[in-house]
Design a protein around this motif. Structure first.
Motif, short mmCIF file in Angstrom:
data_model
loop_
_atom_site.label_atom_id
_atom_site.label_comp_id
_atom_site.label_asym_id
_atom_site.label_seq_id
_atom_site.Cartn_x
_atom_site.Cartn_y
_atom_site.Cartn_z
N THR A 57 0.82 -1.21 0.00
CA THR A 57 0.00 0.00 0.00
C THR A 57 0.85 1.26 0.00
O THR A 57 0.38 2.34 -0.38
CB THR A 57 -0.93 0.02 1.23
N LEU A 58 2.08 1.13 0.46
CA LEU A 58 3.01 2.26 0.53
C LEU A 58 4.28 1.91 -0.22
O LEU A 58 4.87 0.84 0.00
CB LEU A 58 3.36 2.60 1.98
N TYR A 59 4.72 2.81 -1.09
CA TYR A 59 5.95 2.61 -1.85
C TYR A 59 6.89 3.78 -1.61
O TYR A 59 6.49 4.94 -1.74
CB TYR A 59 5.65 2.48 -3.35
N PHE A 60 8.12 3.48 -1.25
CA PHE A 60 9.12 4.50 -0.94
C PHE A 60 10.25 4.41 -1.96
O PHE A 60 10.93 3.38 -2.05
CB PHE A 60 9.69 4.28 0.47
N GLY A 61 10.46 5.48 -2.70
CA GLY A 61 11.51 5.50 -3.70
C GLY A 61 12.40 6.72 -3.55
O GLY A 61 12.30 7.47 -2.56
N VAL A 62 13.27 6.92 -4.53
CA VAL A 62 14.13 8.11 -4.59
C VAL A 62 13.95 8.71 -5.97
O VAL A 62 13.53 8.03 -6.92
CB VAL A 62 15.60 7.76 -4.33
N PRO A 63 14.25 10.00 -6.15
CA PRO A 63 14.00 10.65 -7.44
C PRO A 63 14.63 9.95 -8.63
O PRO A 63 14.01 9.84 -9.70
CB PRO A 63 14.57 12.05 -7.23
N THR A 64 15.85 9.44 -8.47
CA THR A 64 16.51 8.76 -9.58
C THR A 64 15.69 7.57 -10.05
O THR A 64 15.54 7.34 -11.26
CB THR A 64 17.91 8.28 -9.14
N LEU A 65 15.16 6.79 -9.12
CA LEU A 65 14.38 5.61 -9.50
C LEU A 65 13.03 6.01 -10.09
O LEU A 65 12.57 5.40 -11.06
CB LEU A 65 14.19 4.70 -8.29
N TYR A 66 12.39 7.03 -9.53
CA TYR A 66 11.13 7.49 -10.12
C TYR A 66 11.34 7.92 -11.57
O TYR A 66 10.52 7.63 -12.45
CB TYR A 66 10.54 8.65 -9.31
N ALA A 67 12.45 8.61 -11.85
CA ALA A 67 12.74 9.04 -13.23
C ALA A 67 12.93 7.83 -14.14
O ALA A 67 12.42 7.80 -15.27
CB ALA A 67 13.98 9.93 -13.25
N ALA A 68 13.66 6.83 -13.63
CA ALA A 68 13.89 5.63 -14.44
C ALA A 68 12.59 4.85 -14.65
O ALA A 68 12.36 4.26 -15.71
CB ALA A 68 14.93 4.74 -13.77
N GLN A 69 11.73 4.81 -13.64
CA GLN A 69 10.45 4.13 -13.77
C GLN A 69 9.56 4.82 -14.80
O GLN A 69 8.87 4.17 -15.59
CB GLN A 69 9.75 4.06 -12.40
N LEU A 70 9.58 6.15 -14.80
CA LEU A 70 8.80 6.88 -15.80
C LEU A 70 9.27 6.54 -17.21
O LEU A 70 8.46 6.37 -18.12
CB LEU A 70 8.92 8.39 -15.56
N GLN A 71 10.57 6.42 -17.38
CA GLN A 71 11.10 6.03 -18.68
C GLN A 71 10.65 4.62 -19.04
O GLN A 71 10.31 4.33 -20.19
CB GLN A 71 12.62 6.13 -18.69
N ALA A 72 10.62 3.73 -18.03
CA ALA A 72 10.22 2.33 -18.27
C ALA A 72 8.73 2.21 -18.62
O ALA A 72 8.33 1.21 -19.24
CB ALA A 72 10.53 1.48 -17.04
N PHE A 73 7.93 3.20 -18.22
CA PHE A 73 6.50 3.17 -18.57
C PHE A 73 6.28 3.12 -20.08
O PHE A 73 5.22 2.68 -20.54
CB PHE A 73 5.78 4.40 -18.02
N GLU A 74 7.27 3.57 -20.85
CA GLU A 74 7.13 3.56 -22.30
C GLU A 74 7.06 2.14 -22.85
O GLU A 74 6.51 1.91 -23.93
CB GLU A 74 8.29 4.32 -22.94
N LYS A 75 7.61 1.18 -22.10
CA LYS A 75 7.63 -0.21 -22.55
C LYS A 75 6.84 -1.14 -21.64
O LYS A 75 6.65 -2.31 -21.97
CB LYS A 75 9.07 -0.71 -22.64
N ALA A 76 6.40 -0.65 -20.48
CA ALA A 76 5.71 -1.51 -19.52
C ALA A 76 4.45 -0.81 -19.02
O ALA A 76 4.35 0.41 -19.05
CB ALA A 76 6.63 -1.84 -18.34
N ALA A 77 3.52 -1.64 -18.55
CA ALA A 77 2.29 -1.12 -17.95
C ALA A 77 2.13 -1.78 -16.59
O ALA A 77 1.31 -2.70 -16.42
CB ALA A 77 1.09 -1.40 -18.84
N PRO A 78 2.91 -1.37 -15.59
CA PRO A 78 2.90 -2.06 -14.29
C PRO A 78 1.58 -1.89 -13.56
O PRO A 78 0.88 -0.88 -13.72
CB PRO A 78 4.04 -1.38 -13.53
N ASP A 79 1.26 -2.89 -12.75
CA ASP A 79 0.06 -2.85 -11.92
C ASP A 79 0.41 -2.18 -10.59
O ASP A 79 1.06 -2.78 -9.74
CB ASP A 79 -0.45 -4.27 -11.69
N LEU A 80 -0.01 -0.94 -10.43
CA LEU A 80 0.25 -0.19 -9.21
C LEU A 80 -1.03 0.04 -8.40
O LEU A 80 -1.06 0.91 -7.53
CB LEU A 80 0.90 1.16 -9.56
#
Length: 535
Positions: free
Chosen positions: A281-304
């Motif tokens: 229910t709670l996800y803790f990240g850092v800005p670098t990873l959030y940026a990389a995850q946003l880039q990965a959204f172009e190829k993935a549709a994760p279930d959040l």
């Protein structure tokens, strides 16, 4: 009194009817009791405390393993007040060692698992540790460090099969007694150490007290994140530093919830898989990873869909990343600032009240002030040096009196960050105080320029430092990581220069651009700008 809660028979009571919540500690007080022992007494024996891979650990099993581990450490001759250095991956063993040590009166010292042998040798020598335990994955750096260090701990343990010079931890725990009385302590006594990440030089050992984890869990965890026993916590940030220690250990244990641990280094793919599998229910990240995850959204549709809240710290979160994340997922990211010395976040955005590009407002229970170069308070919207005070700040750095005096100023902690506060009490990060630059006689924030660059669709990450031009005058220099497929040529540099000129005051645009594959960072995700400055 308001909503007064006695936290089991644990020596601490909390009045949540006040703002901030009022904490009252009895004497003696050993912090392992409210975080570990009380859950069995309160009927949570069968609840899942930890999920790690396919392994699950209930609260009753956790309490038993903590007791066995504390007895095992004491049986090796590690005594009250002695230090135990931990180079341990995120796993149940981390919790057994950390809490077992505290309950037995031993001082655990979890350290960064991404360091090299000379770093570990320094920490072994600095701590004068009586014991050291490491995961076998880190043997290639830890074992040479033991040989390099002038001090060698009497007890050396490995999480796994025995190795030359290291005894296996698991058999010692398995054969130790399952009952352990908590060592006598007070809320103000030394409890555990955390080494700073060393973003500006040699790391320092911040000495924390028994009360500190209670304060962060209650004031920030309950007070700002509204955590309950029904939450499932997943932190991409690791346990070895303050942010991850709270996210993935103290917060869930404070409310009797479940922590998800992953020993592997986080990637967008692994974090998406963990969220889909464990349904946090709670996800803790850092800005670098959030940026990389946003880039990965172009190829993935994760279930959040399991997430109710995302949190960021470690480095200020650019407003553009927040806006893009919100547009892609429908989820807010609560950005905040914390530190090793304060143990966790002390300024944060709030649920339903997020200001993009801002760190937010002061966490209840803490105070903040912004001072100019003379030590006088500044007016709103004026940058200055941020000092904070609160119930979780470390008392001192181990055997570092000069650095202690420079940072711990009475009750106040000098964060080393430059901030401004607007008229509504919202705090905005301007950069590390050492990173601020004067351009044309005007103070200039590297973070403001970085946030502008990141808003350009071609840019993944950016770091800005001051550089002297041919006349010896300081101007901004940008170091940029581009999105995949972008061309790092002169045309890109000119496009980015024009982008900044159009958005910010004219003097703030970068005069130089260096395109890089990656920026130098600490393990907490903080950009090491000093490594980018000209020698």
């Amino acid at each position: 009194m308001g909503d007064l809660r006695q936290i089991g028979d644990s020596g601490v009571s909390v009045d949540r009817g006040t703002t901030p919540a009022t904490l009252d500690f009895s004497s003696p007080f050993n912090v392992a009791v409210p975080f570990i022992d009380r859950h069995v007494a309160e009927g949570r024996s069968d609840r899942i405390a930890i999920r790690c891979g396919e392994e699950t650990v209930s609260y009753s099993a956790l309490a038993q393993q903590v007791n066995r581990c504390g007895n095992a450490l004491a049986g090796l001759g590690i005594g009250a007040g002695d230090r135990l250095v931990m180079v341990i991956k995120d796993s149940p063993a981390f919790l057994y060692l950390f809490w077992g040590a505290i309950k037995a009166g031993i001082v655990p010292v979890p350290v960064n698992t991404m360091l090299r042998a000379p770093d570990y040798a320094y920490m072994i020598e600095t701590s004068g540790c009586a014991g050291l335990c490491y995961s076998p994955e880190f043997a290639a750096e830890v074992e040479p460090a033991l040989n390099q260090a002038d001090h060698r701990p009497d007890a050396v343990l490995v999480e796994g099969d025995a190795r030359p010079g290291a005894e296996a931890l698991a058999p010692l725990i398995a054969t130790a007694a399952a009952d352990l009385a908590p060592a006598p302590a007070r809320a103000e006594d030394d409890c555990f150490w955390l080494f700073s990440s060393g973003s500006t030089g040699r790391p320092k050992a911040a000495v924390h007290r028994h009360r500190d984890m209670v304060a962060t869990s209650e004031h920030y965890g309950v007070g700002c994140l509204a955590i309950t026993e029904n939450d499932v916590f997943y932190s991409a940030a690791k346990l070895f530093f303050a942010y991850g220690l709270g996210n993935a250990m103290t917060f869930p244990l404070w409310v009797g919830a479940t922590a998800v641990l992953d020993p592997a280094r986080p990637t967008p793919e692994s974090s998406f898989a963990n969220i889909a599998k464990y349904r946090p229910t709670l996800y803790f990240g850092v800005p670098t990873l959030y940026a990389a995850q946003l880039q990965a959204f172009e190829k993935a549709a994760p279930d959040l869909t399991s997430l109710r809240l995302c949190v960021s710290a470690g480095e200020a979160l650019p407003g553009d990343i927040l806006e893009r994340w919100r547009a892609a997922t429908g989820l807010e990211i609560l950005d905040g600032i914390g530190s090793t010395e304060a143990l966790h976040v002390f300024i944060s955005n709030r649920i339903g009240a997020v200001t993009p590009g801002a760190s937010g407002r002061v966490v209840p229970g803490y105070d903040a002030q912004i001072l100019d170069e003379t030590g006088a308070p500044v007016a709103p919207d004026t940058p200055g040096r941020l000092l904070i005070r609160g119930p979780s700040t470390a008392g001192y750095y181990w055997r570092e009196p000069e650095r202690t005096a420079a940072t711990m100023k009475g009750d106040w902690l000098d964060t080393g960050d430059t901030y401004l506060r607007d008229a509504d009490g919202v705090y905005f990060y301007c950069g590390r105080s050492d990173d601020m630059m004067k351009v044309g006689g005007i103070w200039c924030s590297p973070f403001e320029i970085e946030a502008c660059l990141i808003a350009h669709p071609a840019v993944l990450e950016a770091a800005v430092v001051g550089r002297a031009d041919d006349a010896g005058l300081v101007k901004p220099a940008a170091h940029v990581v581009l999105q995949d497929g972008e061309d790092p040529g002169a045309a890109m540099a000119e496009a980015l220069r024009a982008h900044v000129k159009a958005a910010l005051a004219p003097y703030k645009y970068p005069r130089w651009f260096t395109f890089m594959d990656a920026l130098p960072k600490t393990a907490t995700g903080k950009i090491q700008r000093y490594k980018l400055r000209d020698p």
